[in-house]
Enzyme design. Structure first.
Site, PDB file in Angstrom:
ATOM      1  N   CYS A 136      -4.652  10.234   1.987  1.00  0.00           N
ATOM      2  CA  CYS A 136      -5.002   9.476   0.789  1.00  0.00           C
ATOM      3  C   CYS A 136      -5.758   8.208   1.160  1.00  0.00           C
ATOM      4  CB  CYS A 136      -3.731   9.140   0.002  1.00  0.00           C
ATOM      5  SG  CYS A 136      -4.045   8.401  -1.633  1.00  0.00           S
ATOM      6  N   CYS A 137      -5.242   7.468   2.143  1.00  0.00           N
ATOM      7  CA  CYS A 137      -5.938   6.274   2.619  1.00  0.00           C
ATOM      8  C   CYS A 137      -7.314   6.636   3.167  1.00  0.00           C
ATOM      9  CB  CYS A 137      -5.128   5.589   3.716  1.00  0.00           C
ATOM     10  SG  CYS A 137      -3.606   4.785   3.169  1.00  0.00           S
ATOM     11  N   CYS A 167      -2.624  -0.960  -2.500  1.00  0.00           N
ATOM     12  CA  CYS A 167      -2.582  -0.173  -3.738  1.00  0.00           C
ATOM     13  C   CYS A 167      -1.224  -0.378  -4.422  1.00  0.00           C
ATOM     14  CB  CYS A 167      -2.806   1.300  -3.434  1.00  0.00           C
ATOM     15  SG  CYS A 167      -4.491   1.686  -2.900  1.00  0.00           S
ATOM     16  N   CYS A 169       1.813   1.735  -3.508  1.00  0.00           N
ATOM     17  CA  CYS A 169       2.135   1.695  -2.080  1.00  0.00           C
ATOM     18  C   CYS A 169       2.562   0.316  -1.609  1.00  0.00           C
ATOM     19  CB  CYS A 169       0.930   2.159  -1.267  1.00  0.00           C
ATOM     20  SG  CYS A 169       0.462   3.868  -1.567  1.00  0.00           S
ATOM     21  N   CYS A 193      -3.491   1.642   7.328  1.00  0.00           N
ATOM     22  CA  CYS A 193      -4.144   2.633   6.483  1.00  0.00           C
ATOM     23  C   CYS A 193      -5.220   3.409   7.234  1.00  0.00           C
ATOM     24  CB  CYS A 193      -4.762   1.966   5.255  1.00  0.00           C
ATOM     25  SG  CYS A 193      -6.016   0.744   5.654  1.00  0.00           S
TER      26      CYS A 193
END
Length: 264
Positions: free
Chosen positions: A121-122, A204, A207, A232
Site C-alpha cells: 500500500c505504501c 495516513c 495508519c 514506509c
C-alpha cells in the site's frame, strides 16, 4: 558514479555542519546544480523547512505525496500553508489502476493484513509517486531528523542516494524536536493541530495514532506491527531513495519551545 556521488555528499555534509538552517539552504542552492526537490508531508519539520525555503527564496520545488488517505487536518494545514506563503504545492498522487487493484484484492483497509500488504500500500501510494517527483532531480531535501527514531539515529546532513542518482539532504538532521517546535512557534508557521493532540509523527489517517507518554515519536505509525523498523519505504536503506546513513553532528541551536503542546 556512486563513489563520486558519495564524495560530493560527504563534502556537502561537512560544509553544512557548522551553519544554521538558513545558511545551509543557501549553500545547497549555490552548490548543487540542477533540480532541487523538497517533499513535504506537512509535519512539524516539513513546515519549518517550508518556511525557511520560502524566506530564502530557494529555487527548490516544494511538492507533496497525496496518498488519498490523509487526515482532514493535514489537508487543512496544506491549504493554510499555501495561503500563508502565496504559492501552490504540487501534489503527486497514486496510480488509479494500482489503487483500484489493491482495494479490490485486499479490501479498503487491507494494509492491516500483513507487513507485506502494508508495504504494498505504501508502495503505490508513496514510493512510486516519490519516484515521479524526483525524476531528473539532482538533490532531494527532506525533514528527517536523527532523533525521530532509533532507525533514523544515524541520519546525516547529506548523503548519497545512488539508487536515484542524487544527493539526499536533511537540513534538520541534527535538530531536536524542541528546536523544530521553537522555530515553528517563533516564526508563526502554520502547523497541523494534531501535533497538539499527541501526534508527533503524522502519516495516513488509518495508519497513525497518538503516542502514549514515554513512547518514541514514531510509535504511532503502523502501531499494529511488531517490527522495530517502521518505515514506509521512502527512507529505507537498500530501497530506491534510501541509501545508507552516517552520523550527524549536534547543533542545539535553538532554545526550548514556549508552547509545550507543540513539542509533544
Amino acid at each position: 558514479m556512486t563513489q563520486s556521488l558519495e564524495r560530493a555528499a560527504q563534502a556537502l555534509a561537512s560544509a553544512l555542519a557548522p551553519l544554521d538552517v538558513a545558511a545551509r539552504l543557501a549553500l545547497v542552492d549555490r552548490s548543487v546544480a540542477g533540480r532541487l526537490v523538497f517533499t513535504t508531508s506537512f509535519g512539524l519539520e516539513d513546515q519549518a523547512l517550508t518556511h525557511f525555503l520560502r524566506m530564502a527564496k530557494s529555487r527548490a520545488e516544494i511538492v507533496t505525496l497525496d496518498t488519498g488517505r490523509l487526515f482532514p487536518e493535514t489537508y487543512d494545514v496544506w491549504a493554510e500553508t499555501e495561503a500563508a506563503y502565496g504559492f501552490r504545492i504540487r501534489a503527486y498522487v497514486p496510480d488509479r489502476e494500482a489503487e483500484e487493484r489493491f482495494v479490490a484484492e485486499a479490501g479498503i483497509n487491507g494494509f492491516r493484513h500483513s507487513v507485506e500488504a502494508r508495504q504494498a500500500c505504501c508502495g503505490f501510494r508513496k514510493v512510486v509517486p516519490l519516484g515521479r517527483a524526483l525524476e531528473g532531480a539532482s538533490a532531494w531535501i527532506t525533514g528527517l531528523r536523527a532523533g525521530q527514531s532509533a532507525n533514523r539515529a544515524a541520519t546525516p546532513l547529506a548523503e548519497a542516494d545512488p539508487a536515484r542518482g542524487l544527493i539526499k539532504i536533511n537540513p534538520l538532521a541534527d535538530w531536536s524536536r524542541e528546536d523544530v517546535a521553537q522555530a515553528v512557534h517563533d516564526n508563526f508557521v502554520p502547523y497541523n493541530v494534531l501535533h497538539d493532540r499527541g501526534f508527533p509523527s503524522i502519516g495516513c489517517a488509518p495508519c497513525t495514532r497518538a503516542v502514549k507518554v514515554g513512547e518514541p515519536e514514531r510509535a504511532g505509525r503502523w502501531w499494529w506491527e511488531q517490527a522495530s523498523k517502521k518505515e514506509c519505504g521512502l527512507h529505507v536503506a537498500g530501497a530506491p531513495g534510501a541509501p545508507a546513513t552516517a552520523p550527524a553532528q549536534s547543533a542545539g541551536s535553538l532554545s526550548q519551545p514556549s508552547n509545550p503542546e507543540l513539542a509533544a
